[in-house]
Design an enzyme around this catalytic site. Sequence first.
Site, PDB file in Angstrom:
ATOM      1  N   HIS A 232       2.796  14.454   0.011  1.00 53.59           N
ATOM      2  CA  HIS A 232       3.249  14.249   1.397  1.00 53.59           C
ATOM      3  C   HIS A 232       4.719  14.664   1.537  1.00 53.59           C
ATOM      4  CE1 HIS A 232      -0.285  12.210   2.905  1.00 53.59           C
ATOM      5  NE2 HIS A 232      -0.232  11.275   1.983  1.00 53.59           N
TER       6      HIS A 232
ATOM      7  N   HIS B 137      -0.120  12.149  -5.331  1.00 50.52           N
ATOM      8  CA  HIS B 137      -0.635  12.152  -3.955  1.00 50.52           C
ATOM      9  C   HIS B 137       0.506  11.927  -2.966  1.00 50.52           C
ATOM     10  CE1 HIS B 137      -3.423  11.268  -0.617  1.00 50.52           C
ATOM     11  NE2 HIS B 137      -2.440  10.475  -0.242  1.00 50.52           N
ATOM     12  N   GLU B 138       1.323  10.906  -3.231  1.00 46.12           N
ATOM     13  CA  GLU B 138       2.420  10.579  -2.299  1.00 46.12           C
ATOM     14  C   GLU B 138       3.480  11.669  -2.315  1.00 46.12           C
ATOM     15  OE1 GLU B 138       0.316   7.570  -1.058  1.00 46.12           O
ATOM     16  OE2 GLU B 138       2.125   8.346  -0.131  1.00 46.12           O
TER      17      GLU B 138
ATOM     18  N   HIS C 215       0.853  -1.202   0.000  1.00 42.69           N
ATOM     19  CA  HIS C 215       0.000   0.000   0.000  1.00 42.69           C
ATOM     20  C   HIS C 215       0.880   1.240   0.000  1.00 42.69           C
ATOM     21  CE1 HIS C 215      -3.876   1.962   0.390  1.00 42.69           C
ATOM     22  NE2 HIS C 215      -3.199   2.875   1.042  1.00 42.69           N
ATOM     23  N   ALA C 216       0.612   2.173  -0.915  1.00 40.71           N
ATOM     24  CA  ALA C 216       1.468   3.359  -1.091  1.00 40.71           C
ATOM     25  C   ALA C 216       1.592   4.157   0.208  1.00 40.71           C
ATOM     26  CB  ALA C 216       0.882   4.247  -2.183  1.00 40.71           C
TER      27      ALA C 216
ATOM     28  N   TYR D 199      -9.070  11.531   4.870  1.00 39.42           N
ATOM     29  CA  TYR D 199      -9.316  11.540   3.427  1.00 39.42           C
ATOM     30  C   TYR D 199     -10.645  12.221   3.124  1.00 39.42           C
ATOM     31  CZ  TYR D 199      -5.562   8.111   3.563  1.00 39.42           C
ATOM     32  OH  TYR D 199      -4.361   7.478   3.795  1.00 39.42           O
TER      33      TYR D 199
ATOM     34  N   GLU E 257      -3.265  14.946   3.386  1.00 38.12           N
ATOM     35  CA  GLU E 257      -3.797  14.130   2.274  1.00 38.12           C
ATOM     36  C   GLU E 257      -4.216  14.991   1.093  1.00 38.12           C
ATOM     37  OE1 GLU E 257      -2.766  11.039   4.523  1.00 38.12           O
ATOM     38  OE2 GLU E 257      -3.252  11.122   2.388  1.00 38.12           O
TER      39      GLU E 257
ATOM     40  N   HIS F 112      -6.474   0.376   5.646  1.00 42.17           N
ATOM     41  CA  HIS F 112      -6.360   1.307   6.765  1.00 42.17           C
ATOM     42  C   HIS F 112      -6.953   0.757   8.050  1.00 42.17           C
ATOM     43  CE1 HIS F 112      -5.824   3.479   3.090  1.00 42.17           C
ATOM     44  NE2 HIS F 112      -5.313   4.490   3.739  1.00 42.17           N
TER      45      HIS F 112
HETATM   46  C1  LIG Z   1      -2.521   6.650  -1.326  1.00 41.06           C
HETATM   47  C2  LIG Z   1      -2.784   6.477  -0.078  1.00 41.06           C
HETATM   48  C3  LIG Z   1      -1.686   6.506   0.936  1.00 41.06           C
HETATM   49 SE1  LIG Z   1      -1.796   7.952   2.167  1.00 41.06          SE
HETATM   50  C4  LIG Z   1      -4.161   6.172   0.407  1.00 41.06           C
HETATM   51  O1  LIG Z   1      -4.265   5.324   1.291  1.00 41.06           O
HETATM   52  N1  LIG Z   1      -5.260   6.787  -0.073  1.00 41.06           N
HETATM   53  C5  LIG Z   1      -5.295   7.861  -1.083  1.00 41.06           C
HETATM   54  C6  LIG Z   1      -6.759   7.942  -1.497  1.00 41.06           C
HETATM   55  C7  LIG Z   1      -7.559   7.370  -0.372  1.00 41.06           C
HETATM   56  C8  LIG Z   1      -6.612   6.385   0.356  1.00 41.06           C
HETATM   57  C9  LIG Z   1      -6.911   4.942  -0.064  1.00 41.06           C
HETATM   58  O2  LIG Z   1      -6.182   4.426  -0.911  1.00 41.06           O
HETATM   59  O3  LIG Z   1      -7.888   4.372   0.467  1.00 41.06           O
HETATM   60 ZN   LIG Z   2      -1.859  10.079   1.639  1.00 40.13          ZN
END
Ligand SMILES: C=C(C[SeH])C(=O)N1CCC[C@H]1C(=O)O
Ligand SMILES: [Zn+2]
Length: 598
Positions: free
Chosen positions: A355, A351-352, A321-322, A491, A379, A481
């Site tokens: 950060h 997005h990354e 997961h990024a 988010y 975010e 998450h």
């Molecule tokens: C890209 C990330 C790492 Se902070 C992320 O978890 N995001 C970005 C969009 C919403 C959420 C998800 O993937 O659920």
């Molecule tokens: Zn993020």
Amino acid sequence: ERAAEEAAGRDYMRNLNELMSKARNKKAIADWDYASNITKYNEDRMLAVALEIAEDEKEYWKETMSYLWREYEDRDLKRMFEKYSQLGTSALPEDLNERLISAVSNMQSTYAKATICDYKDKTKCDLHVEPEVTEIFAKSSDPEELKYTWLEWHRVAGTASKGNFTEYVNMDNEAAKLNGYDSVAEWWLSEYESDDSEDQFASLWAQVKPLYQQIHAYVRRHLRLKYGEKVVSAKGPIPAHLLGNIWAQTWNNVEKFTRPYPDKPDVDVTAALQAQNYTALKFFKTAEDFFTSLNLSPMPELFWERSIIEKPNDGRDMVCHASAWDFFDAEDFRIKQCTTITSAFFTTTHHEMGHIQYYLQYKDQPVVYRAGANPGFHEAVGDVIALSVATPKHLRVMGLLEDGPDDIESNINQLYKMGLEKIVFLPFAYLLDLFRYGVFRGTTTTEDYNCHYWQLREALQGVEPPAPRTEDDFDPAAKYHISADVEYMRYYISYIIQFQFHRSLCQLAGEYDEGDKTKLLSNCDIYKSAAAGEALGKMLQMGSSRPWPDAMEVLTGQRNMDASGVLEYFAPLHDWLKAENERTGEFVGWEPSTVPYC
Ligand SMILES: C=C(C[SeH])C(=O)N1CCC[C@H]1C(=O)O
Ligand SMILES: [Zn+2]
């Protein structure tokens, strides 16, 4: 007397920030080593380092609390002491802290190692959520393949973690109480520094819900046309496995067969990126170029040396997961992601990198202030840049989109594509932490985890599971998450405030003007705007040194979060959807689901 006290406090605080910089650096390294290579050795080392640092923090905390910081006149010094007075999970006795860390790392490794067999080839059983399951949901339109894949992923990654989740909830709630909170819910909410945050979040949802219901109705109609009304009912919730995403959190992957004006030229950004031989590295260099075009910071040399931007092919287990990492030494900043060449990952890369840009902008703050003004700000940074990148105008600058008509229909198609990512996501993000608030507060018990989760999914998102669910299932943990103890309201907030930020940046860039209808907010590209970059940088440099309304005011002149930005951006689409749903007679909203899940 008091002045001497404060002077002593100031010296102490300078020293503490130095100590904490070293401690957090050490912890970040151990956490990174575990997340990028899940082995028993790395897991044990991560646990040992976390417990060692927790003991150190307990000692620091005793010293911190010996100062009379509540009476200090220096607001900034007082704010730093106040933040350090929150010991966090280190307040737990060592044995409970060990149980907490182990419960979360068990869920993380379950999620990272989870694999399923392929629907068509049951001998191929090494499919992970990234990239394989993600790709199946992006490409398949076989309801049976999607249902099978959905059920298998939720079995191996969700159900498997139910026990550890309960242990984590109990331990984390103990820590919350030791920090003066009734439960983890109030602790998470304290990050938004308002005594009515929950009401604010609910009011934001009330503002955007009508727009969501319109796009939901429109998509359900087109899914019914495609799959037939036995699979997609006329008035019920939408089955969650048909929306192009394993969590149904964004619906971009159904855009190609549901778009408002199908005969208008469309750009498949993924195909264009692949045709132009984009690589993971080129994704990162392109994103970096946008930030430097705003006179913001380039990525440091160490970033390129130590980041992991593609899934290693050495068969290791890792958290794909990024994520973006601050090593709190003002030099070492990294991204870890398993990039695939898709438009989704092109967006994720921005997005990354948002950060990382935030880390770079506040790296000279005392370490206690190296955080977002509130979690939603962190975010929103990369997403704000991605809003400019996603415009046809910018995609043409990049050579990813040929010239084409800029007529109303094309603009509605463009807004629809953005709506499938930004509007659709709002109820999902909101409900994920409404669910966890209920769990932390005990209004949701271990006997009704799954029932309450699906009640929220139906009530707010208008989706239903593809098959009956029972309390033997634990679907929430199938979302990263939840398995990784990462708060999610950040988010939801980000997807609201990023449009407030975007509107202000566009005004500064001369790309938008409220009175000028020819300058649509949804066609604004701030690329190369020094004025926009300067204002954004000023807000980011503040970190969490001031309450978030002060930071928001610096960029937008507003001191409150409101949905005016997102509603203004999508206003033409909202009007179009209302007219279209009326024209087709589509029922707006949804009747109760007939799938048993409680
Ligand atoms: C890209 C990330 C790492 Se902070 C992320 O978890 N995001 C970005 C969009 C919403 C959420 C998800 O993937 O659920
Ligand atoms: Zn993020």
